[in-house]
Scaffold this active site. Structure first.
Site, PDB file in Angstrom:
ATOM      1  N   HIS A  89     -19.431  65.844  80.955  1.00 41.69           N
ATOM      2  CA  HIS A  89     -20.377  65.299  81.922  1.00 41.69           C
ATOM      3  C   HIS A  89     -21.666  64.927  81.184  1.00 41.69           C
ATOM      4  O   HIS A  89     -22.162  65.715  80.371  1.00 41.69           O
ATOM      5  CB  HIS A  89     -20.664  66.338  83.012  1.00 41.69           C
ATOM      6  CG  HIS A  89     -21.550  65.807  84.102  1.00 41.69           C
ATOM      7  ND1 HIS A  89     -21.093  64.900  85.039  1.00 41.69           N
ATOM      8  CD2 HIS A  89     -22.848  66.016  84.379  1.00 41.69           C
ATOM      9  CE1 HIS A  89     -22.088  64.586  85.846  1.00 41.69           C
ATOM     10  NE2 HIS A  89     -23.167  65.246  85.474  1.00 41.69           N
ATOM     11  N   ASN A 148     -13.605  68.910  81.147  1.00 40.95           N
ATOM     12  CA  ASN A 148     -14.324  67.675  81.503  1.00 40.95           C
ATOM     13  C   ASN A 148     -15.570  67.527  80.630  1.00 40.95           C
ATOM     14  O   ASN A 148     -16.115  68.529  80.150  1.00 40.95           O
ATOM     15  CB  ASN A 148     -14.752  67.752  82.973  1.00 40.95           C
ATOM     16  CG  ASN A 148     -15.502  66.503  83.432  1.00 40.95           C
ATOM     17  OD1 ASN A 148     -15.105  65.378  83.149  1.00 40.95           O
ATOM     18  ND2 ASN A 148     -16.608  66.703  84.138  1.00 40.95           N
ATOM     19  N   GLY A 195     -13.093  54.483  77.990  1.00 40.88           N
ATOM     20  CA  GLY A 195     -12.241  55.315  77.141  1.00 40.88           C
ATOM     21  C   GLY A 195     -12.772  55.627  75.760  1.00 40.88           C
ATOM     22  O   GLY A 195     -11.991  55.936  74.848  1.00 40.88           O
ATOM     23  N   SER A 196     -14.104  55.583  75.578  1.00 39.88           N
ATOM     24  CA  SER A 196     -14.611  55.886  74.233  1.00 39.88           C
ATOM     25  C   SER A 196     -14.460  57.372  73.884  1.00 39.88           C
ATOM     26  O   SER A 196     -14.205  57.717  72.729  1.00 39.88           O
ATOM     27  CB  SER A 196     -16.062  55.419  74.067  1.00 39.88           C
ATOM     28  OG  SER A 196     -16.959  56.226  74.798  1.00 39.88           O
ATOM     29  N   MET A 207     -13.469  59.376  86.879  1.00 42.24           N
ATOM     30  CA  MET A 207     -14.543  59.367  87.873  1.00 42.24           C
ATOM     31  C   MET A 207     -14.062  59.816  89.250  1.00 42.24           C
ATOM     32  O   MET A 207     -14.392  59.215  90.269  1.00 42.24           O
ATOM     33  CB  MET A 207     -15.182  57.972  87.926  1.00 42.24           C
ATOM     34  CG  MET A 207     -15.684  57.497  86.578  1.00 42.24           C
ATOM     35  SD  MET A 207     -16.760  58.674  85.711  1.00 42.24           S
ATOM     36  CE  MET A 207     -18.321  58.186  86.427  1.00 42.24           C
TER      37      MET A 207
HETATM   38  C1  GAR Z   1     -19.141  59.187  79.689  1.00 47.61           C
HETATM   39  O1  GAR Z   1     -20.538  59.094  79.542  1.00 47.61           O
HETATM   40  C2  GAR Z   1     -18.779  60.446  80.452  1.00 47.61           C
HETATM   41  O2  GAR Z   1     -19.583  61.542  80.118  1.00 47.61           O
HETATM   42  C3  GAR Z   1     -19.025  60.009  81.872  1.00 47.61           C
HETATM   43  O3  GAR Z   1     -18.524  58.705  81.934  1.00 47.61           O
HETATM   44  C4  GAR Z   1     -18.628  58.100  80.641  1.00 47.61           C
HETATM   45  C5  GAR Z   1     -17.255  57.606  80.242  1.00 47.61           C
HETATM   46  O4  GAR Z   1     -17.294  56.880  79.036  1.00 47.61           O
HETATM   47  N1  GAR Z   1     -18.363  60.883  82.805  1.00 47.61           N
HETATM   48  C6  GAR Z   1     -18.860  61.185  84.010  1.00 47.61           C
HETATM   49  O5  GAR Z   1     -19.901  60.739  84.441  1.00 47.61           O
HETATM   50  C7  GAR Z   1     -18.014  62.162  84.811  1.00 47.61           C
HETATM   51  N2  GAR Z   1     -18.719  62.609  85.968  1.00 47.61           N
HETATM   52  P1  GAR Z   1     -15.964  56.625  78.209  1.00 47.61           P
HETATM   53  O6  GAR Z   1     -14.950  56.066  79.209  1.00 47.61           O
HETATM   54  O7  GAR Z   1     -16.348  55.603  77.195  1.00 47.61           O
HETATM   55  O8  GAR Z   1     -15.507  57.922  77.617  1.00 47.61           O
END
Ligand code: GAR
Length: 206
Positions: free
Chosen positions: A109, A107, A12-13, A90
Protein backbone atom coordinates in the site's frame (compact mmCIF):
# COMPACT_ATOMS: atom_id res chain seq x y z
CA UNK A 1 10.78 -23.11 -4.54
CA UNK A 2 7.65 -21.32 -3.37
CA UNK A 3 4.81 -20.89 -5.81
CA UNK A 4 3.96 -17.19 -6.05
CA UNK A 5 0.63 -16.03 -7.47
CA UNK A 6 0.24 -12.34 -8.31
CA UNK A 7 -3.02 -10.40 -8.20
CA UNK A 8 -2.88 -7.12 -10.12
CA UNK A 9 -5.25 -4.65 -11.76
CA UNK A 10 -3.08 -2.38 -13.87
CA UNK A 11 0.47 -1.38 -14.72
CA UNK A 12 2.22 -4.21 -12.89
CA UNK A 13 5.52 -2.58 -11.99
CA UNK A 14 5.54 -4.24 -8.56
CA UNK A 15 4.71 -7.56 -10.23
CA UNK A 16 7.66 -6.99 -12.57
CA UNK A 17 10.01 -6.32 -9.65
CA UNK A 18 8.92 -9.55 -7.95
CA UNK A 19 9.24 -11.56 -11.16
CA UNK A 20 12.73 -10.16 -11.81
CA UNK A 21 13.82 -11.15 -8.33
CA UNK A 22 12.68 -14.73 -8.92
CA UNK A 23 14.62 -14.86 -12.19
CA UNK A 24 17.89 -13.49 -10.78
CA UNK A 25 17.66 -15.77 -7.74
CA UNK A 26 17.10 -13.24 -4.94
CA UNK A 27 13.75 -14.89 -4.27
CA UNK A 28 13.53 -18.64 -3.75
CA UNK A 29 10.29 -18.84 -5.66
CA UNK A 30 8.60 -18.79 -9.04
CA UNK A 31 5.76 -16.64 -10.29
CA UNK A 32 3.28 -19.33 -11.35
CA UNK A 33 0.42 -17.09 -12.42
CA UNK A 34 -1.24 -13.71 -12.57
CA UNK A 35 -4.89 -13.07 -11.73
CA UNK A 36 -6.17 -9.79 -13.09
CA UNK A 37 -9.57 -8.08 -12.90
CA UNK A 38 -9.13 -5.92 -16.04
CA UNK A 39 -8.77 -7.46 -19.51
CA UNK A 40 -6.74 -4.49 -20.80
CA UNK A 41 -4.25 -4.25 -17.91
CA UNK A 42 -0.58 -3.81 -18.78
CA UNK A 43 0.36 -6.54 -16.29
CA UNK A 44 -1.13 -9.12 -18.69
CA UNK A 45 1.38 -8.13 -21.39
CA UNK A 46 4.15 -8.56 -18.85
CA UNK A 47 2.94 -12.05 -17.89
CA UNK A 48 2.89 -13.01 -21.55
CA UNK A 49 6.46 -11.79 -21.94
CA UNK A 50 7.50 -13.83 -18.88
CA UNK A 51 5.75 -16.92 -20.25
CA UNK A 52 3.56 -17.05 -17.15
CA UNK A 53 -0.15 -17.98 -17.40
CA UNK A 54 -2.76 -15.44 -16.44
CA UNK A 55 -6.45 -15.51 -15.60
CA UNK A 56 -8.71 -12.53 -16.26
CA UNK A 57 -11.85 -12.26 -14.16
CA UNK A 58 -13.89 -9.09 -14.52
CA UNK A 59 -16.59 -8.28 -12.00
CA UNK A 60 -18.95 -7.15 -14.79
CA UNK A 61 -19.09 -10.69 -16.23
CA UNK A 62 -20.62 -12.05 -13.01
CA UNK A 63 -24.13 -11.92 -11.58
CA UNK A 64 -22.92 -10.47 -8.32
CA UNK A 65 -19.90 -9.95 -6.07
CA UNK A 66 -20.29 -13.32 -4.41
CA UNK A 67 -20.15 -15.21 -7.74
CA UNK A 68 -17.08 -13.13 -8.67
CA UNK A 69 -15.41 -13.94 -5.36
CA UNK A 70 -16.13 -17.66 -5.86
CA UNK A 71 -14.50 -17.54 -9.29
CA UNK A 72 -11.47 -15.70 -7.92
CA UNK A 73 -11.06 -18.35 -5.22
CA UNK A 74 -11.34 -21.22 -7.70
CA UNK A 75 -8.80 -19.58 -10.01
CA UNK A 76 -6.42 -18.91 -7.13
CA UNK A 77 -6.65 -22.52 -5.90
CA UNK A 78 -5.92 -23.82 -9.41
CA UNK A 79 -2.43 -22.27 -9.21
CA UNK A 80 -1.71 -23.98 -5.85
CA UNK A 81 0.13 -20.95 -4.50
CA UNK A 82 2.30 -20.85 -1.38
CA UNK A 83 2.10 -17.06 -1.48
CA UNK A 84 -0.32 -14.58 -3.03
CA UNK A 85 1.09 -11.11 -3.70
CA UNK A 86 -1.39 -8.31 -4.25
CA UNK A 87 0.50 -5.89 -6.46
CA UNK A 88 -1.69 -2.94 -7.37
CA UNK A 89 -4.80 -5.10 -7.02
CA UNK A 90 -7.46 -2.44 -6.56
CA UNK A 91 -10.10 -4.57 -4.85
CA UNK A 92 -10.88 -5.85 -1.42
CA UNK A 93 -10.32 -9.61 -1.34
CA UNK A 94 -13.31 -11.78 -0.50
CA UNK A 95 -13.30 -13.37 2.91
CA UNK A 96 -13.45 -16.74 1.18
CA UNK A 97 -9.99 -16.09 -0.29
CA UNK A 98 -8.56 -14.78 2.97
CA UNK A 99 -9.81 -17.81 4.87
CA UNK A 100 -8.52 -20.22 2.22
CA UNK A 101 -4.98 -18.76 2.41
CA UNK A 102 -4.39 -17.69 6.01
CA UNK A 103 -1.16 -15.70 6.44
CA UNK A 104 -0.39 -16.37 2.79
CA UNK A 105 -1.66 -13.12 1.21
CA UNK A 106 0.51 -10.00 1.17
CA UNK A 107 -0.32 -6.51 -0.07
CA UNK A 108 1.62 -3.33 -0.75
CA UNK A 109 0.00 0.00 0.00
CA UNK A 110 1.44 3.41 -0.99
CA UNK A 111 1.18 5.04 2.45
CA UNK A 112 2.35 4.46 5.99
CA UNK A 113 -0.59 2.47 7.35
CA UNK A 114 -2.75 2.95 9.30
CA UNK A 115 -2.76 6.39 7.63
CA UNK A 116 -4.45 6.87 4.27
CA UNK A 117 -6.18 3.58 3.68
CA UNK A 118 -8.10 2.99 0.48
CA UNK A 119 -7.84 4.64 -2.92
CA UNK A 120 -5.55 7.54 -3.86
CA UNK A 121 -3.35 7.16 -0.78
CA UNK A 122 -0.68 9.46 -2.23
CA UNK A 123 -3.26 12.18 -2.97
CA UNK A 124 -4.65 11.79 0.53
CA UNK A 125 -1.13 12.34 1.92
CA UNK A 126 -0.54 15.49 -0.18
CA UNK A 127 -3.93 16.87 0.83
CA UNK A 128 -3.34 16.14 4.51
CA UNK A 129 -0.07 18.12 4.39
CA UNK A 130 1.99 15.36 6.01
CA UNK A 131 5.75 15.77 5.70
CA UNK A 132 6.55 12.06 5.59
CA UNK A 133 4.75 9.25 3.78
CA UNK A 134 5.92 5.97 2.27
CA UNK A 135 4.80 2.43 1.67
CA UNK A 136 3.65 -0.51 3.75
CA UNK A 137 3.85 -4.22 3.00
CA UNK A 138 1.41 -6.18 5.15
CA UNK A 139 -0.42 -9.46 5.48
CA UNK A 140 -3.99 -9.08 4.30
CA UNK A 141 -6.71 -9.07 6.94
CA UNK A 142 -10.44 -8.89 6.39
CA UNK A 143 -10.69 -5.09 6.76
CA UNK A 144 -9.60 -2.45 4.23
CA UNK A 145 -5.80 -2.16 4.12
CA UNK A 146 -5.33 -3.71 7.53
CA UNK A 147 -3.57 -6.81 8.76
CA UNK A 148 -0.15 -7.39 10.34
CA UNK A 149 2.50 -4.98 9.04
CA UNK A 150 5.65 -6.62 7.68
CA UNK A 151 7.73 -3.61 6.69
CA UNK A 152 7.42 0.12 6.03
CA UNK A 153 9.67 2.55 4.19
CA UNK A 154 9.32 6.30 4.68
CA UNK A 155 9.91 9.02 2.10
CA UNK A 156 9.80 12.81 2.52
CA UNK A 157 6.89 14.83 1.19
CA UNK A 158 8.06 18.14 -0.31
CA UNK A 159 6.15 21.44 -0.39
CA UNK A 160 5.79 21.34 -4.16
CA UNK A 161 4.80 17.68 -4.39
CA UNK A 162 1.76 16.66 -6.40
CA UNK A 163 0.03 13.31 -6.20
CA UNK A 164 2.14 12.21 -9.19
CA UNK A 165 5.55 13.30 -7.88
CA UNK A 166 4.89 11.75 -4.48
CA UNK A 167 3.57 8.54 -6.08
CA UNK A 168 6.82 8.28 -8.11
CA UNK A 169 9.01 8.75 -5.04
CA UNK A 170 7.03 6.15 -3.09
CA UNK A 171 7.00 3.68 -6.01
CA UNK A 172 10.79 3.69 -6.14
CA UNK A 173 10.77 2.39 -2.59
CA UNK A 174 7.88 -0.02 -3.18
CA UNK A 175 9.77 -2.28 -5.56
CA UNK A 176 12.77 -3.06 -3.31
CA UNK A 177 10.56 -3.19 -0.21
CA UNK A 178 8.23 -5.74 -1.78
CA UNK A 179 11.16 -7.81 -3.05
CA UNK A 180 12.72 -7.87 0.43
CA UNK A 181 9.47 -9.11 1.92
CA UNK A 182 8.95 -11.79 -0.72
CA UNK A 183 12.57 -12.87 -0.25
CA UNK A 184 12.04 -13.21 3.51
CA UNK A 185 8.70 -15.01 3.09
CA UNK A 186 10.15 -17.51 0.64
CA UNK A 187 13.06 -18.14 3.02
CA UNK A 188 10.52 -18.88 5.81
CA UNK A 189 11.90 -15.94 7.79
CA UNK A 190 8.63 -14.19 8.62
CA UNK A 191 6.88 -15.05 11.86
CA UNK A 192 3.45 -13.75 12.81
CA UNK A 193 2.22 -13.50 16.36
CA UNK A 194 -1.08 -11.73 16.65
CA UNK A 195 -0.57 -8.38 14.95
CA UNK A 196 3.22 -8.55 15.13
CA UNK A 197 5.44 -9.77 12.35
CA UNK A 198 9.11 -10.40 13.02
CA UNK A 199 11.95 -11.31 10.70
CA UNK A 200 12.19 -8.07 8.70
CA UNK A 201 13.85 -4.73 9.18
CA UNK A 202 12.83 -1.63 7.30
CA UNK A 203 15.89 -0.26 5.55
CA UNK A 204 15.48 2.40 2.89
CA UNK A 205 17.39 1.67 -0.31
CA UNK A 206 20.44 3.81 -1.03
C1 GAR B 1 1.30 0.94 -6.43
O1 GAR B 1 1.66 2.24 -6.03
C2 GAR B 1 0.63 0.21 -5.27
O2 GAR B 1 1.21 0.50 -4.03
C3 GAR B 1 -0.77 0.76 -5.35
O3 GAR B 1 -1.06 0.81 -6.72
C4 GAR B 1 0.16 0.99 -7.45
C5 GAR B 1 0.27 -0.13 -8.46
O4 GAR B 1 1.37 0.05 -9.32
N1 GAR B 1 -1.69 -0.07 -4.63
C6 GAR B 1 -2.76 0.40 -3.98
O5 GAR B 1 -3.06 1.58 -3.94
C7 GAR B 1 -3.57 -0.66 -3.25
N2 GAR B 1 -4.54 -0.05 -2.40
P1 GAR B 1 1.93 -1.17 -10.17
O6 GAR B 1 0.72 -1.78 -10.88
O7 GAR B 1 2.88 -0.54 -11.14
O8 GAR B 1 2.59 -2.15 -9.24
Amino acid sequence: KKRILIFASGRGSNAEAIHEATIDGRVNGTVVGVICDHADAQVLKRAERWGVPSTVLELKSFENKSAFNDAILEAAKSYQPDLICLAGYMRICGENLIHAFPNRIINIHPALLPSFRGLHAQRQAVEAGVKVSGCTVHFVGTGLDDGPIITQVAVPVYDDDTEATLADRILQQEHPAYVRVVTAFCADQLHIEGHHVSGMHSRPEK
